[in-house]
Design a protein around this motif. Structure first.
Motif, PDB file in Angstrom:
ATOM      1  N   THR A  56      39.755 -37.316  41.673  1.00  0.00           N
ATOM      2  CA  THR A  56      38.798 -36.811  42.651  1.00  0.00           C
ATOM      3  C   THR A  56      37.438 -36.677  41.996  1.00  0.00           C
ATOM      4  N   SER A  57      36.401 -36.625  42.823  1.00  0.00           N
ATOM      5  CA  SER A  57      35.047 -36.471  42.287  1.00  0.00           C
ATOM      6  C   SER A  57      34.917 -35.151  41.539  1.00  0.00           C
ATOM      7  N   ALA A  58      35.637 -34.118  41.985  1.00  0.00           N
ATOM      8  CA  ALA A  58      35.581 -32.826  41.297  1.00  0.00           C
ATOM      9  C   ALA A  58      36.168 -32.935  39.896  1.00  0.00           C
ATOM     10  N   GLU A  59      37.265 -33.686  39.747  1.00  0.00           N
ATOM     11  CA  GLU A  59      37.859 -33.889  38.423  1.00  0.00           C
ATOM     12  C   GLU A  59      36.929 -34.672  37.518  1.00  0.00           C
ATOM     13  N   GLU A  60      36.284 -35.685  38.043  1.00  0.00           N
ATOM     14  CA  GLU A  60      35.352 -36.489  37.252  1.00  0.00           C
ATOM     15  C   GLU A  60      34.145 -35.664  36.842  1.00  0.00           C
ATOM     16  N   LYS A  61      33.628 -34.848  37.750  1.00  0.00           N
ATOM     17  CA  LYS A  61      32.509 -33.969  37.411  1.00  0.00           C
ATOM     18  C   LYS A  61      32.922 -32.971  36.343  1.00  0.00           C
ATOM     19  N   SER A  62      34.130 -32.444  36.438  1.00  0.00           N
ATOM     20  CA  SER A  62      34.613 -31.475  35.464  1.00  0.00           C
ATOM     21  C   SER A  62      34.673 -32.081  34.067  1.00  0.00           C
ATOM     22  N   THR A  63      35.124 -33.337  33.966  1.00  0.00           N
ATOM     23  CA  THR A  63      35.172 -33.997  32.664  1.00  0.00           C
ATOM     24  C   THR A  63      33.776 -34.182  32.101  1.00  0.00           C
ATOM     25  N   CYS A  64      32.811 -34.552  32.951  1.00  0.00           N
ATOM     26  CA  CYS A  64      31.424 -34.674  32.505  1.00  0.00           C
ATOM     27  C   CYS A  64      30.905 -33.337  31.986  1.00  0.00           C
ATOM     28  N   GLU A  65      31.150 -32.276  32.727  1.00  0.00           N
ATOM     29  CA  GLU A  65      30.672 -30.955  32.327  1.00  0.00           C
ATOM     30  C   GLU A  65      31.333 -30.502  31.030  1.00  0.00           C
ATOM     31  N   GLU A  66      32.630 -30.770  30.904  1.00  0.00           N
ATOM     32  CA  GLU A  66      33.359 -30.363  29.704  1.00  0.00           C
ATOM     33  C   GLU A  66      32.878 -31.124  28.483  1.00  0.00           C
ATOM     34  N   SER A  67      32.604 -32.403  28.633  1.00  0.00           N
ATOM     35  CA  SER A  67      32.255 -33.236  27.482  1.00  0.00           C
ATOM     36  C   SER A  67      30.775 -33.161  27.119  1.00  0.00           C
ATOM     37  N   LEU A  68      29.901 -32.980  28.084  1.00  0.00           N
ATOM     38  CA  LEU A  68      28.462 -32.956  27.800  1.00  0.00           C
ATOM     39  C   LEU A  68      27.887 -31.545  27.746  1.00  0.00           C
ATOM     40  N   THR A 126      16.239 -35.782  37.794  1.00  0.00           N
ATOM     41  CA  THR A 126      16.429 -36.791  38.824  1.00  0.00           C
ATOM     42  C   THR A 126      15.514 -36.518  40.018  1.00  0.00           C
ATOM     43  N   GLN A 127      15.668 -37.330  41.064  1.00  0.00           N
ATOM     44  CA  GLN A 127      14.721 -37.321  42.173  1.00  0.00           C
ATOM     45  C   GLN A 127      15.193 -36.523  43.375  1.00  0.00           C
ATOM     46  N   GLY A 128      16.233 -35.728  43.197  1.00  0.00           N
ATOM     47  CA  GLY A 128      16.689 -34.871  44.279  1.00  0.00           C
ATOM     48  C   GLY A 128      17.859 -35.403  45.066  1.00  0.00           C
ATOM     49  N   GLY A 129      18.319 -36.612  44.744  1.00  0.00           N
ATOM     50  CA  GLY A 129      19.475 -37.165  45.432  1.00  0.00           C
ATOM     51  C   GLY A 129      20.772 -36.543  44.944  1.00  0.00           C
ATOM     52  N   GLU A 130      21.839 -36.753  45.680  1.00  0.00           N
ATOM     53  CA  GLU A 130      23.149 -36.237  45.281  1.00  0.00           C
ATOM     54  C   GLU A 130      23.621 -36.952  44.021  1.00  0.00           C
ATOM     55  N   LEU A 131      24.118 -36.189  43.066  1.00  0.00           N
ATOM     56  CA  LEU A 131      24.651 -36.772  41.844  1.00  0.00           C
ATOM     57  C   LEU A 131      26.118 -37.118  42.047  1.00  0.00           C
ATOM     58  N   ARG A 132      26.487 -38.312  41.672  1.00  0.00           N
ATOM     59  CA  ARG A 132      27.858 -38.765  41.791  1.00  0.00           C
ATOM     60  C   ARG A 132      28.417 -38.999  40.397  1.00  0.00           C
ATOM     61  N   PHE A 133      29.615 -38.490  40.184  1.00  0.00           N
ATOM     62  CA  PHE A 133      30.201 -38.502  38.853  1.00  0.00           C
ATOM     63  C   PHE A 133      31.394 -39.443  38.805  1.00  0.00           C
ATOM     64  N   GLY A 134      31.602 -40.020  37.632  1.00  0.00           N
ATOM     65  CA  GLY A 134      32.736 -40.906  37.424  1.00  0.00           C
ATOM     66  C   GLY A 134      33.137 -40.907  35.961  1.00  0.00           C
ATOM     67  N   GLY A 135      34.118 -41.719  35.624  1.00  0.00           N
ATOM     68  CA  GLY A 135      34.596 -41.829  34.256  1.00  0.00           C
ATOM     69  C   GLY A 135      35.991 -42.417  34.246  1.00  0.00           C
ATOM     70  N   ASP A 136      36.387 -42.939  33.084  1.00  0.00           N
ATOM     71  CA  ASP A 136      37.693 -43.574  32.968  1.00  0.00           C
ATOM     72  C   ASP A 136      38.831 -42.568  32.819  1.00  0.00           C
ATOM     73  N   GLU A 137      38.642 -41.599  31.912  1.00  0.00           N
ATOM     74  CA  GLU A 137      39.743 -40.727  31.524  1.00  0.00           C
ATOM     75  C   GLU A 137      39.217 -39.319  31.249  1.00  0.00           C
ATOM     76  N   ASN A 138      40.138 -38.347  31.166  1.00  0.00           N
ATOM     77  CA  ASN A 138      39.739 -37.013  30.731  1.00  0.00           C
ATOM     78  C   ASN A 138      39.876 -36.923  29.208  1.00  0.00           C
ATOM     79  N   LEU A 139      39.520 -35.778  28.629  1.00  0.00           N
ATOM     80  CA  LEU A 139      39.488 -35.668  27.175  1.00  0.00           C
ATOM     81  C   LEU A 139      40.875 -35.772  26.548  1.00  0.00           C
TER      82      LEU A 139
END
Length: 228
Positions: A31-43, A55-68
């Motif tokens: 889910t997008s929430a899981e992908e965002k969580s991995t970004c937050e955890e890693s960065l 950024t320019q005010g648009g919605e941020l969309r998160f992705g990634g291959d795997e969790n940590l």
């Protein structure tokens, strides 16, 4: 997941720079929430605030291959299987995109930030500046930074290499196969390398803890003053 063949500096750099940007939704089954969580955890929270504020005010969309946890399993398997007696032969390491951020409303392939981690194809003592194409900064006995662009018009890359002795891996692995993290950022509009390297170093600290590096690498929170 992407494989990194050993074939000199040019091949992995070109492969990384030419890799297409993947849509940020529905590619991994998470889910997008899981992908965002991995970004937050890693960065980290600071990096997330930096991205949002740049950024320019648009919605941020998160992705990634795997969790940590998945990254740890992948790195462990490859580094434990590495044979120091076969160093110099063709290797086929895979790395993993742990975070990808894109802003809605931008053209496909434009305006993205991505961070990848995996085993380095270069031994720690052979990390190169690409014949002067890149800036190489030796931070300490455990950490090297490399950044720049291969060709004009291509996005700049920001890499952190650190020595990490993986549990149950050959003793030679710490120097023979360090860990490398890579950031490519065409999203934030940031000028210079310092802010990007600061957030990449934070992610390297997270990755070192995730991997339980037995040598406890000395990864700083800030890049050296020479990194502007």
């Amino acid at each position: 997941m992407r494989k990194r063949p050993v074939g000199g500096l040019l091949a992995p750099l070109v492969a990384a720079l030419l890799m297409p940007v993947v849509s940020c939704s529905g590619e991994t089954g998470k889910t997008s929430a899981e992908e965002k969580s991995t970004c937050e955890e890693s960065l980290g929270a600071s990096a997330m605030s930096w991205v949002k504020g740049s950024t320019q005010g648009g919605e941020l969309r998160f992705g990634g291959d795997e969790n940590l946890d998945d990254v740890r399993s992948l790195v462990y398997r490859q580094m434990r299987d590495w044979d120091p007696g076969r160093e110099g032969e063709y290797l086929n390491f895979a790395d993993v995109e742990i975070c990808r951020v894109k802003e809605s409303g931008r053209e496909l392939g434009m305006g993205y930030l991505k961070v990848r981690y995996g085993p380095s194809i270069f031994p720690f003592g052979e990390i190169s500046d690409g014949g002067g194409k890149f800036t190489k900064v030796s931070v300490n006995s455990d950490v090297v930074l490399v950044y720049g662009q291969w060709d004009l018009g291509e996005p700049s890359r920001y890499d952190v290499y650190f020595r990490c002795q993986i549990p149950d891996a050959p003793a030679e692995q710490k120097n023979g196969v360090p860990v490398v993290g890579e950031m490519v950022d065409t999203l934030t509009g940031e000028t210079g390398a310092r802010t990007r390297m600061k957030h990449l170093l934070h992610s390297a600290q997270v990755m070192a803890r995730t991997l339980d590096c037995e040598n406890d690498p000395a990864i700083p929170s800030e890049p050296p003053a020479s990194v502007k």
